[in-house]
Design an enzyme around this catalytic site. Structure first.
Site, PDB file in Angstrom:
ATOM      1  N   ARG A   1       1.092  -6.086   6.391  1.00 45.82           N
ATOM      2  CA  ARG A   1       1.237  -6.184   4.936  1.00 45.82           C
ATOM      3  C   ARG A   1       2.068  -7.404   4.591  1.00 45.82           C
ATOM      4  O   ARG A   1       3.195  -7.565   5.042  1.00 45.82           O
ATOM      5  CB  ARG A   1       1.907  -4.917   4.397  1.00 45.82           C
ATOM      6  CG  ARG A   1       2.364  -4.994   2.958  1.00 45.82           C
ATOM      7  CD  ARG A   1       1.197  -4.785   1.999  1.00 45.82           C
ATOM      8  NE  ARG A   1       1.621  -4.978   0.618  1.00 45.82           N
ATOM      9  CZ  ARG A   1       2.070  -4.007  -0.170  1.00 45.82           C
ATOM     10  NH1 ARG A   1       2.171  -2.775   0.288  1.00 45.82           N
ATOM     11  NH2 ARG A   1       2.406  -4.264  -1.411  1.00 45.82           N
TER      12      ARG A   1
ATOM     13  N   ARG B   1      -4.612  -5.383  -0.600  1.00 48.00           N
ATOM     14  CA  ARG B   1      -3.554  -5.039   0.343  1.00 48.00           C
ATOM     15  C   ARG B   1      -4.092  -4.310   1.561  1.00 48.00           C
ATOM     16  O   ARG B   1      -4.990  -3.493   1.457  1.00 48.00           O
ATOM     17  CB  ARG B   1      -2.471  -4.207  -0.355  1.00 48.00           C
ATOM     18  CG  ARG B   1      -3.014  -3.056  -1.127  1.00 48.00           C
ATOM     19  CD  ARG B   1      -2.418  -2.823  -2.530  1.00 48.00           C
ATOM     20  NE  ARG B   1      -1.985  -3.930  -3.302  1.00 48.00           N
ATOM     21  CZ  ARG B   1      -0.750  -4.042  -3.809  1.00 48.00           C
ATOM     22  NH1 ARG B   1       0.147  -3.119  -3.599  1.00 48.00           N
ATOM     23  NH2 ARG B   1      -0.419  -5.084  -4.516  1.00 48.00           N
TER      24      ARG B   1
ATOM     25  N   ASP C   1      -0.654   0.104   1.618  1.00 47.78           N
ATOM     26  CA  ASP C   1       0.356   0.362   0.608  1.00 47.78           C
ATOM     27  C   ASP C   1       0.798   1.815   0.776  1.00 47.78           C
ATOM     28  O   ASP C   1      -0.042   2.710   0.794  1.00 47.78           O
ATOM     29  CB  ASP C   1      -0.326   0.191  -0.762  1.00 47.78           C
ATOM     30  CG  ASP C   1       0.646  -0.043  -1.885  1.00 47.78           C
ATOM     31  OD1 ASP C   1       1.843  -0.250  -1.620  1.00 47.78           O
ATOM     32  OD2 ASP C   1       0.195  -0.016  -3.044  1.00 47.78           O
TER      33      ASP C   1
ATOM     34  N   ASP D   1       3.394   4.532  -0.917  1.00 50.18           N
ATOM     35  CA  ASP D   1       4.297   4.773  -2.049  1.00 50.18           C
ATOM     36  C   ASP D   1       4.874   6.182  -1.972  1.00 50.18           C
ATOM     37  O   ASP D   1       4.117   7.140  -1.760  1.00 50.18           O
ATOM     38  CB  ASP D   1       3.539   4.667  -3.379  1.00 50.18           C
ATOM     39  CG  ASP D   1       3.098   3.252  -3.705  1.00 50.18           C
ATOM     40  OD1 ASP D   1       3.813   2.314  -3.333  1.00 50.18           O
ATOM     41  OD2 ASP D   1       2.036   3.104  -4.335  1.00 50.18           O
TER      42      ASP D   1
END
Ligand code: ROI
Length: 158
Positions: free
Chosen positions: A83, A92, A95, A97
């Site tokens: 990344r 991307r 990712d 989160d």
């Protein structure tokens, strides 16, 4: 121990592969175990449309770590997947989160929890509701209710 929900997304370099190995890596984080993982979803990009479709998943974990240590672990996994933190809203490789951290509301320079964009994103709320339809997002309400206001086109289960 705290129940946490992690959103995973990828749209580059064989995204399914990134997602599957990232799910494995989540299970290897110290003091943390995986409770459940949603189906894989294919979703149209939110933001600029000149990028490939995403694969999105939500995972439910139980952890003894604090939120910032967990964030460090997630960023290490993102970095292992190559990344590069480049353009906002851009493509991307991976990712990760933190969507929710128990029932905590957290606001500091590294973290905003519940994740501020999650309420508008069917690629987060649909897999979340698949895992736990009764879940309440702290300060926001029941996932099932939030979902009823969202456009769910552009999202398909794989
Ligand atoms: N769009 C989709 N469909 N899925 C994502 O995970 C995702 N992640 C992002 C942006 C660029 C906002 N768009 C996305 O960061």
């Amino acid at each position: 121990m705290t129940i946490v929900y992690i959103g995973l997304g990828s749209n580059m370099d064989f995204p399914e592969q990134h997602i599957i190995t990232a799910i494995q890596s989540l299970g290897e984080i110290q003091s943390t175990r995986t409770i459940s993982v949603s189906s894989l979803y294919k979703s149209k990009p939110v933001g600029p449309q000149d990028q490939d479709d995403y694969i999105n998943v939500v995972a439910k974990l139980e952890t003894g770590l604090g939120p910032l240590v967990l964030l460090d672990c997630l960023q290490t996994i993102e970095n292992e997947h190559g990344r590069i933190r480049n353009e906002r809203w851009g493509p991307r490789t991976l990712d990760l989160d933190i969507l929710m951290f128990g029932d905590e509301i957290i606001q500091n320079d590294r973290l905003t929890i519940p994740h501020p964009e999650m309420l508008n994103r069917s690629f987060v709320l649909v897999p979340l509701a698949e895992i736990d339809s009764e879940i309440v997002i702290p300060g926001k309400g029941l996932v099932r209710d939030l979902l009823s206001h969202l456009d769910q086109s552009g999202l398909e289960i794989m």
